[in-house]
Design a protein around this motif. Structure first.
Motif, PDB file in Angstrom:
ATOM      1  N   ALA A  29       0.852  -1.197   0.000  1.00 35.07           N
ATOM      2  CA  ALA A  29       0.000   0.000   0.000  1.00 35.07           C
ATOM      3  C   ALA A  29       0.881   1.238   0.000  1.00 35.07           C
ATOM      4  N   SER A  30       0.496   2.210  -0.841  1.00 33.62           N
ATOM      5  CA  SER A  30       1.261   3.457  -0.910  1.00 33.62           C
ATOM      6  C   SER A  30       0.381   4.679  -0.727  1.00 33.62           C
ATOM      7  N   SER A  31      -0.935   4.493  -0.732  1.00 35.06           N
ATOM      8  CA  SER A  31      -1.841   5.629  -0.550  1.00 35.06           C
ATOM      9  C   SER A  31      -2.061   5.875   0.945  1.00 35.06           C
ATOM     10  N   PRO A  32      -2.274   7.136   1.325  1.00 34.37           N
ATOM     11  CA  PRO A  32      -2.496   7.432   2.751  1.00 34.37           C
ATOM     12  C   PRO A  32      -3.695   6.715   3.355  1.00 34.37           C
ATOM     13  N   PRO A  33      -4.829   6.583   2.647  1.00 34.51           N
ATOM     14  CA  PRO A  33      -5.935   5.837   3.266  1.00 34.51           C
ATOM     15  C   PRO A  33      -5.589   4.360   3.493  1.00 34.51           C
ATOM     16  N   GLY A  34      -4.865   3.755   2.583  1.00 33.99           N
ATOM     17  CA  GLY A  34      -4.480   2.352   2.755  1.00 33.99           C
ATOM     18  C   GLY A  34      -3.531   2.169   3.934  1.00 33.99           C
ATOM     19  N   ILE A  35      -2.603   3.097   4.081  1.00 33.69           N
ATOM     20  CA  ILE A  35      -1.668   3.022   5.208  1.00 33.69           C
ATOM     21  C   ILE A  35      -2.411   3.240   6.525  1.00 33.69           C
ATOM     22  N   ALA A  36      -3.398   4.147   6.522  1.00 29.78           N
ATOM     23  CA  ALA A  36      -4.178   4.405   7.741  1.00 29.78           C
ATOM     24  C   ALA A  36      -4.989   3.175   8.147  1.00 29.78           C
ATOM     25  N   VAL A  37      -5.578   2.492   7.173  1.00 27.15           N
ATOM     26  CA  VAL A  37      -6.347   1.279   7.473  1.00 27.15           C
ATOM     27  C   VAL A  37      -5.440   0.202   8.051  1.00 27.15           C
ATOM     28  N   ILE A  38      -4.266   0.040   7.473  1.00 24.91           N
ATOM     29  CA  ILE A  38      -3.318  -0.967   7.971  1.00 24.91           C
ATOM     30  C   ILE A  38      -2.849  -0.609   9.384  1.00 24.91           C
ATOM     31  N   ALA A  39      -2.575   0.680   9.614  1.00 26.04           N
ATOM     32  CA  ALA A  39      -2.130   1.103  10.948  1.00 26.04           C
ATOM     33  C   ALA A  39      -3.224   0.875  11.986  1.00 26.04           C
ATOM     34  N   LEU A  40      -4.466   1.166  11.650  1.00 29.89           N
ATOM     35  CA  LEU A  40      -5.572   0.935  12.592  1.00 29.89           C
ATOM     36  C   LEU A  40      -5.778  -0.560  12.843  1.00 29.89           C
ATOM     37  N   ALA A  41      -5.657  -1.362  11.802  1.00 31.90           N
ATOM     38  CA  ALA A  41      -5.795  -2.809  11.987  1.00 31.90           C
ATOM     39  C   ALA A  41      -4.680  -3.351  12.880  1.00 31.90           C
TER      40      ALA A  41
END
Length: 104
Positions: A29-41
């Motif tokens: 993942a390189s998009s900010p929303p994708g990184i945010a979802v991974i960080a929250l998970a």
């Protein structure tokens, strides 16, 4: 609410870090929303791991008999007496003569 133990903090933190890195590497993942979802998970997974580590058992209250005063001894306490025995000298069964030099 009790404070988390050292084990809970370390397991939870290690889980968050490792799972974040693993999911970012696997998903690419390189998009900010994708990184945010991974960080929250990863944060949710770390909290789950931290809460499943067993809590330390609270110290139990002493039994009621331990809080009462100890029984009072009514008999006088007498210290133990020892019998002192003097050492017996050992005699040699075969005495050896003592040779002294003759006079002047």
């Amino acid at each position: 609410m009790p404070r988390p133990t050292v084990a809970q903090l370390s397991y939870g933190s290690a889980t968050v870090i490792c799972s974040t890195l693993a999911m970012l590497l696997l998903s690419q993942a390189s998009s900010p929303p994708g990184i945010a979802v991974i960080a929250l998970a990863a944060l949710g997974l770390g909290l789950l791991v931290a809460w499943t580590v067993p809590w330390p058992k609270p110290a139990s209250a002493p039994p009621a008999s331990a809080t009462t005063a100890p029984p009072v001894h009514t008999e006088p306490v007498v210290p133990a007496q020892r019998k002192v025995v003097a050492p017996v000298p050992v005699r040699d069964p075969s005495p050896t003569p003592v040779r002294e030099p003759a006079g002047p």
